[in-house]
Write a protein that holds these residues in place. Sequence first.
Motif, PDB file in Angstrom:
ATOM      1  N   ASP A   1      -5.790  -1.788  -9.978  1.00 13.87           N
ATOM      2  CA  ASP A   1      -4.407  -1.720  -9.515  1.00 13.87           C
ATOM      3  C   ASP A   1      -3.762  -0.424  -9.980  1.00 13.87           C
ATOM      4  OD1 ASP A   1      -4.672  -4.161  -8.353  1.00 13.87           O
ATOM      5  OD2 ASP A   1      -3.551  -5.273  -9.889  1.00 13.87           O
TER       6      ASP A   1
ATOM      7  N   ASP B   1      -0.634  -0.142 -11.040  1.00 14.13           N
ATOM      8  CA  ASP B   1       0.513  -0.336 -11.935  1.00 14.13           C
ATOM      9  C   ASP B   1       0.120  -0.367 -13.415  1.00 14.13           C
ATOM     10  OD1 ASP B   1      -0.829  -2.691 -11.951  1.00 14.13           O
ATOM     11  OD2 ASP B   1       0.862  -3.952 -11.393  1.00 14.13           O
TER      12      ASP B   1
ATOM     13  N   GLN C   1      -1.735  -2.358 -14.943  1.00 11.00           N
ATOM     14  CA  GLN C   1      -2.025  -3.665 -15.546  1.00 11.00           C
ATOM     15  C   GLN C   1      -3.510  -3.752 -15.876  1.00 11.00           C
ATOM     16  OE1 GLN C   1       0.349  -6.538 -12.802  1.00 11.00           O
ATOM     17  NE2 GLN C   1       0.713  -7.143 -14.926  1.00 11.00           N
TER      18      GLN C   1
ATOM     19  N   ARG D   1       3.022  -4.636 -16.510  1.00 12.50           N
ATOM     20  CA  ARG D   1       3.269  -3.636 -15.484  1.00 12.50           C
ATOM     21  C   ARG D   1       3.985  -2.445 -16.120  1.00 12.50           C
ATOM     22  NH1 ARG D   1       4.716  -2.230 -10.413  1.00 12.50           N
ATOM     23  NH2 ARG D   1       3.307  -3.270  -8.971  1.00 12.50           N
TER      24      ARG D   1
HETATM   25 MG    MG Z   1       0.444  -5.779 -10.970  1.00  9.67          MG
END
Ligand code: MG
Length: 316
Positions: free
Chosen positions: A98, A100, A102, A203
């Motif tokens: 991802d 972001d 994470q 995040r």
């Molecule tokens: Mg996320």
Amino acid sequence: MTRSRIDISVVVPVYNEQGNLPALFARLYPVLDGLRRSYEIIFTNDGSADGTREILAGQHALRPDVTRVIEFNANYGQHMAVMAGFERVRGEVVVTLDADLQNPPEEIPNLLAKIEEGYDCVGGMRQDRQDSLFRRRVSQAVNLVRASLTSIRMTDQGCMLRAYSRNVVDGIVRSGATNTFIPALAYSLARKPTEIPVAHEERHAGTSNYSLYKLIRLNFDLITYFTTAPLQLFTIFAMACSACSFLLVVVLGTRRLVIGPEEGGIFTLFGILFFLISVCMVGIGLIGEYMGRTYQVVRGNTRYHISHILESQNHE
Ligand code: MG
Ligand code: UDP
């Protein structure tokens, strides 16, 4: 067209992540540079409305040797964004994560080590998951449904920090799947899948792009793509209901003949009726979910539309 093969392709779906991309670049590139293997990073901009497009173009200008950007004309969802990347990968091993942060990029070498050991599908299991209680509960429930209705066995289906051998990715592309859930599809095509624990972070910036509606749609995709068991269970339940209703008719008919007209029973009947109607409505909705997906495939609509691609010449 000769496509030179490289070692690793990293595919990152990006939707309105302007606040996260600089930090992602600052961590992802050094990790991959440190591997001393050839790599590429494919970002798919899934119709972002913020400054994502400009930031990705800037990064492509900065590292044209290893950066490729696919631009969708609109938002088609995380899994289609990954699929577009999969269609164009050149790496022997493909990693997804991802945008972001994470999924810590520092975990990538651990995934690759498992691939080296001979596994062809390495999933991450998020340790100490940094998501809301609601999201964790939804995942648990869907995990349970998926485990009981399909033959897909994995601990953490929602973790997108994963590595696949190229063969599995080619299989995913060949499947031509729409409305699917990539980790589960990969598992079903893998010869020797495994999972390893990976760290999970909060995040970095912004909020989750998954609204409740998108979350429901995604989880329906997961279940309906891999099994028609919900339809079959519904039929069995409907058969049981009609058997019970028949018994009820027999009981009520006998009472009418033996005891004569009775008052009050009407409300019980209404209760039963409302219940059965709601069950019917759920069933119609369920059939609709499958029908809609079938219709999309039959209609042959494009899964997504790419407006343009940024990549340097040697990528083609
Ligand atoms: Mg996320
Ligand atoms: N994403 C995407 N299209 C979407 C929604 C999300 O490409 O329609 C990307 C997003 O930019 C991120 C990843 O998919 O890189 C996971 O999304 P998000 O963090 O919002 O989901 P969550 O972590 O809450 O499951």
